[in-house]
Design a protein around this motif. Structure first.
Motif, PDB file in Angstrom:
ATOM      1  N   ARG A 116       0.828  -1.211   0.000  1.00 60.72           N
ATOM      2  CA  ARG A 116       0.000   0.000   0.000  1.00 60.72           C
ATOM      3  C   ARG A 116       0.862   1.261   0.000  1.00 60.72           C
ATOM      4  NH1 ARG A 116      -1.087   3.404   3.997  1.00 60.72           N
ATOM      5  NH2 ARG A 116      -0.249   2.015   5.581  1.00 60.72           N
ATOM      6  N   HIS A 117       2.004   1.201   0.674  1.00 58.83           N
ATOM      7  CA  HIS A 117       2.887   2.369   0.736  1.00 58.83           C
ATOM      8  C   HIS A 117       3.457   2.727  -0.636  1.00 58.83           C
ATOM      9  CE1 HIS A 117       3.044   3.135   5.058  1.00 58.83           C
ATOM     10  NE2 HIS A 117       3.036   1.823   5.226  1.00 58.83           N
TER      11      HIS A 117
ATOM     12  N   ARG B  39       4.299   5.265   7.766  1.00 59.20           N
ATOM     13  CA  ARG B  39       5.698   4.992   7.435  1.00 59.20           C
ATOM     14  C   ARG B  39       5.934   3.491   7.453  1.00 59.20           C
ATOM     15  NH1 ARG B  39       9.533   5.882  12.682  1.00 59.20           N
ATOM     16  NH2 ARG B  39       8.653   4.171  13.889  1.00 59.20           N
ATOM     17  N   ILE B  40       7.108   3.106   6.977  1.00 54.20           N
ATOM     18  CA  ILE B  40       7.582   1.732   7.068  1.00 54.20           C
ATOM     19  C   ILE B  40       8.783   1.763   8.002  1.00 54.20           C
ATOM     20  CG2 ILE B  40       8.489  -0.261   5.833  1.00 54.20           C
ATOM     21  CD1 ILE B  40       7.381   1.172   3.239  1.00 54.20           C
ATOM     22  N   ALA B  41       8.692   1.076   9.125  1.00 53.01           N
ATOM     23  CA  ALA B  41       9.796   1.061  10.082  1.00 53.01           C
ATOM     24  C   ALA B  41      10.570  -0.254   9.949  1.00 53.01           C
ATOM     25  CB  ALA B  41       9.266   1.206  11.503  1.00 53.01           C
TER      26      ALA B  41
ATOM     27  N   ALA C 101      15.318   2.568  11.546  1.00 56.98           N
ATOM     28  CA  ALA C 101      15.162   3.274  10.276  1.00 56.98           C
ATOM     29  C   ALA C 101      13.681   3.339   9.946  1.00 56.98           C
ATOM     30  CB  ALA C 101      15.917   2.559   9.159  1.00 56.98           C
ATOM     31  N   ALA C 102      13.329   4.341   9.164  1.00 52.36           N
ATOM     32  CA  ALA C 102      11.953   4.457   8.689  1.00 52.36           C
ATOM     33  C   ALA C 102      11.980   5.037   7.285  1.00 52.36           C
ATOM     34  CB  ALA C 102      11.127   5.342   9.612  1.00 52.36           C
ATOM     35  N   PHE C 103      10.965   4.665   6.510  1.00 53.69           N
ATOM     36  CA  PHE C 103      10.860   5.100   5.122  1.00 53.69           C
ATOM     37  C   PHE C 103       9.447   5.590   4.847  1.00 53.69           C
ATOM     38  CE2 PHE C 103      14.069   1.859   5.465  1.00 53.69           C
ATOM     39  CZ  PHE C 103      15.136   2.429   4.801  1.00 53.69           C
ATOM     40  N   MET C 104       9.368   6.659   4.063  1.00 55.63           N
ATOM     41  CA  MET C 104       8.100   7.223   3.637  1.00 55.63           C
ATOM     42  C   MET C 104       8.161   7.370   2.119  1.00 55.63           C
ATOM     43  SD  MET C 104       8.998   8.130   6.871  1.00 55.63           S
ATOM     44  CE  MET C 104      10.119   9.462   6.576  1.00 55.63           C
TER      45      MET C 104
END
Length: 142
Positions: A32-33, A63-65, A73-76
């Protein structure tokens, strides 16, 4: 670090600290991200995760952690790029770092933006692996 992890009885997430404060919500679908993003955005994310050892990929609402004993870490994902941050136990320098926030001497957040795979250089990968060690809590004294 051999201490066992605490598991939240409500959401099932694991934490290094008992009863750790967190947003107790079910995890979502990772794909979904990446809906509506350029394929290169997913490719950059997958490459970074592939550089690490065993890691929990937590698809949260915004976010994706990445999590081992703690999130490091995290990503958007955005339509044409990948925003994110790494948590290091020191202030580090890299051309990709847009902002650094020092929360404590060994809790330093480094924000970055990746726009093309070529930006993922050896120095950035070394910092990613250093953040992974923070996630394992290897930066703590025994």
């Amino acid at each position: 670090m051999n201490r066992s992890l605490w598991t939240c009885p409500r959401c099932g997430r694991t934490f290094a600290n008992v009863s750790q404060s967190h947003t107790c919500a079910p995890l979502g679908d990772l794909d979904r991200h990446f809906d509506g993003t350029d394929p290169v955005v997913r490719a950059m994310f997958d490459r970074l995760v592939g550089e690490l050892g065993p890691v929990d990929v937590l698809s949260e609402k915004s976010r994706i952690a990445l999590h081992v004993r703690m999130s490091f870490a995290a990503f958007m994902p955005r339509r044409h790029w990948l925003d994110g941050h790494l948590v290091l136990a020191r202030v580090a320098r890299h051309p990709l770092f847009r902002r650094t926030q020092v929360f404590s001497p060994r809790n330093v957040l480094h924000e970055f933006r990746l726009t093309v795979p070529a930006e993922i250089d050896a120095a950035f990968l070394a910092l990613l692996r250093e953040a992974y060690a923070v996630g394992e809590q290897r930066h703590h004294p025994s």
